[in-house]
Enzyme design. Sequence first.
Site, PDB file in Angstrom:
ATOM      1  N   ARG A  50      -3.238   8.199  -6.529  1.00 42.57           N
ATOM      2  CA  ARG A  50      -1.850   8.259  -5.780  1.00 42.57           C
ATOM      3  C   ARG A  50      -0.751   7.192  -6.743  1.00 42.57           C
ATOM      4  O   ARG A  50       0.216   7.302  -5.850  1.00 42.57           O
ATOM      5  CB  ARG A  50      -2.644   7.579  -4.416  1.00 42.57           C
ATOM      6  CG  ARG A  50      -3.376   8.921  -3.424  1.00 42.57           C
ATOM      7  CD  ARG A  50      -4.022   7.652  -2.515  1.00 42.57           C
ATOM      8  NE  ARG A  50      -3.352   7.275  -1.808  1.00 42.57           N
ATOM      9  CZ  ARG A  50      -2.605   7.359  -0.342  1.00 42.57           C
ATOM     10  NH1 ARG A  50      -2.715   8.805  -0.776  1.00 42.57           N
ATOM     11  NH2 ARG A  50      -2.288   6.881   0.239  1.00 42.57           N
ATOM     12  N   GLU A 101      -0.151   0.359  -5.786  1.00 44.51           N
ATOM     13  CA  GLU A 101      -1.177   1.351  -4.939  1.00 44.51           C
ATOM     14  C   GLU A 101      -2.303   1.005  -6.015  1.00 44.51           C
ATOM     15  O   GLU A 101      -1.937   0.672  -6.861  1.00 44.51           O
ATOM     16  CB  GLU A 101      -0.298   2.514  -4.999  1.00 44.51           C
ATOM     17  CG  GLU A 101      -1.962   3.538  -4.936  1.00 44.51           C
ATOM     18  CD  GLU A 101      -2.115   3.691  -3.749  1.00 44.51           C
ATOM     19  OE1 GLU A 101      -3.337   3.533  -3.033  1.00 44.51           O
ATOM     20  OE2 GLU A 101      -1.814   3.287  -2.356  1.00 44.51           O
ATOM     21  N   GLY A 148       6.504   7.502   0.454  1.00 45.56           N
ATOM     22  CA  GLY A 148       7.688   7.618   0.929  1.00 45.56           C
ATOM     23  C   GLY A 148       8.459   6.382   1.601  1.00 45.56           C
ATOM     24  O   GLY A 148      10.018   6.138   2.024  1.00 45.56           O
ATOM     25  N   LYS A 149       7.168   5.436   2.143  1.00 43.25           N
ATOM     26  CA  LYS A 149       8.483   4.110   2.333  1.00 43.25           C
ATOM     27  C   LYS A 149       9.059   3.330   1.578  1.00 43.25           C
ATOM     28  O   LYS A 149       9.939   3.126   1.698  1.00 43.25           O
ATOM     29  CB  LYS A 149       7.371   3.311   3.471  1.00 43.25           C
ATOM     30  CG  LYS A 149       6.124   3.817   3.889  1.00 43.25           C
ATOM     31  CD  LYS A 149       5.523   3.420   5.323  1.00 43.25           C
ATOM     32  CE  LYS A 149       5.185   4.072   6.817  1.00 43.25           C
ATOM     33  NZ  LYS A 149       4.567   4.974   7.130  1.00 43.25           N
ATOM     34  N   CYS A 169      -0.973   3.744  11.581  1.00 41.64           N
ATOM     35  CA  CYS A 169      -0.728   5.252  11.638  1.00 41.64           C
ATOM     36  C   CYS A 169      -2.087   5.875  12.548  1.00 41.64           C
ATOM     37  O   CYS A 169      -2.882   6.842  12.281  1.00 41.64           O
ATOM     38  CB  CYS A 169      -0.664   6.303  10.905  1.00 41.64           C
ATOM     39  SG  CYS A 169      -1.992   6.598   9.417  1.00 41.64           S
ATOM     40  N   CYS A 205       0.892  -1.057  -0.116  1.00 46.91           N
ATOM     41  CA  CYS A 205      -0.139   0.263   0.236  1.00 46.91           C
ATOM     42  C   CYS A 205       0.813   1.510  -0.057  1.00 46.91           C
ATOM     43  O   CYS A 205       1.350   2.050   1.082  1.00 46.91           O
ATOM     44  CB  CYS A 205      -1.054  -0.289   1.279  1.00 46.91           C
ATOM     45  SG  CYS A 205      -1.619  -1.322   1.399  1.00 46.91           S
ATOM     46  N   ALA A 206       1.507   2.121  -1.234  1.00 45.69           N
ATOM     47  CA  ALA A 206       2.846   2.485  -1.236  1.00 45.69           C
ATOM     48  C   ALA A 206       2.475   3.712  -1.078  1.00 45.69           C
ATOM     49  O   ALA A 206       4.128   4.415  -1.343  1.00 45.69           O
ATOM     50  CB  ALA A 206       3.371   2.347  -2.093  1.00 45.69           C
TER      51      ALA A 206
END
Length: 466
Positions: free
Chosen positions: A138, A133, A114-115, A231, A109-110
């Site tokens: 996105r 993604e 950032g990751k 998060c 789920c990129a």
Amino acid sequence: MNLPEAFKEKMKSLMGESYEGLLDSYDQPESKGIRTNTLKLTPEDLARKLPFETQSVAWCPDGFYIDHEVRPGKNPYYYAGLYYVQEPTAMAAVEVLAPEPGDWVLDLCAAPGGKSTQIGAKLKGQGILVSNELVNSRAGILSTSIERMGMTNVIVTNEFPERLVDSFYQSFDKILVDAPCSGEGMFRKDPGALSDWSLERVSRCVGKQEKILESAHRLLKPGGVLVYSTCTFSPEENEQIIEAFMNQYPYELESIELPGIKDHGRVAWTLNNEKAIEKTLRIMPMNVKGEGHFIAKLIKTDASSDSKNVKQGYSKSRLKKASRTELIDYVDFAKNYLAESFYKEFEDRLYLLGEHLYAIPKGIDLETIANLKLLRTGLHLGTFKKNRFEPSYALGMALKLSEAKNVCDLKEESEAYQYLKGEALNINAKKGWILVGYDGYSLGFGKASEGIIKNHYPKGLRIRKK
């Protein structure tokens, strides 16, 4: 901050005496950070170059805190791909995943990247990263982020996770599931997360997370590492979903210890008092300078409980091996403008997608990925036009200035902004393609003629002002 009443009631009942500290944290300024792109320079070199103050992030050697007033996306070094703007606690999950050069890694789920860019830097161009993604818009942002960082061994897919299983069944050494979640840890950073929150949203997220983890299990090699992160503070999306996953699939939790982070998963927040949950990590904003995260590291212990239902009839790949005749204009460009050591590295992996030329990552079988929606398959080298080859932005960002034969290395910040705005440069240079850089790092291509360098910086990326 005006928090939802249902959220406050829930967290008060869960956290007891710690609740007031959590509540107070929402009134503090958000934490901002940047992460060094170690494909291009060291953190020490970056800190020396930056015109603003930095403070090291304890759990990420490549990360820095910056003042919340700083606008790091307006600096030419940002456009040169020297760093990625990233919230500091969001850097922790990839440190736990710990990719190494040569690994096959999946970021399931990129977006926004950032990751993935953190993983790509750790791979150092060796092995393969598949960045997936589901959301179209996105996925495009993700692809651009990877290009700006100069990464060459990344495949970007735009798929439902379950669609990847046919192509990559038990293929990955390490998988990151940074799961879509209710976002409770992002309330002060993202007003949208606050306005969208509800107890019903938490339940919907749990359903999505279960499906994503099921796919991740089928994509991971036996003995492989699965890192799950969110998060959010919600136990349903954290402790409880990991507890349920371990009850269904053959995994063991591995203890996580990161410098500067002391909170761990709460056994009391599981449904069946799962003691192993203590091995997971919680990042709580009242105890750490940053937002809220949960991280679990799982090791796949067995494959016997799973089997692959093979889908028959792959569609024909639109990618095809480029013939010597088709490559004439590219070979001419490469010999005239690129260092031999650079273009020779890719010469046996050149594939065409229509008029676009790609250097695909080592080890990829085109037949197995033919049925996937691919946004990027390795390094996009450029496009064939009528009687010529035009190099891509991605190639420009992957090149060091030393790997191009014609270079214009700008020294003045004003000149860098001029280029980034899409303006021509009034500079005498050898006629033909020029790799334009700033302070030793590439920004993209231009084409020199009669004392002017015509700008080839992508129109969609050009800046309007400083």
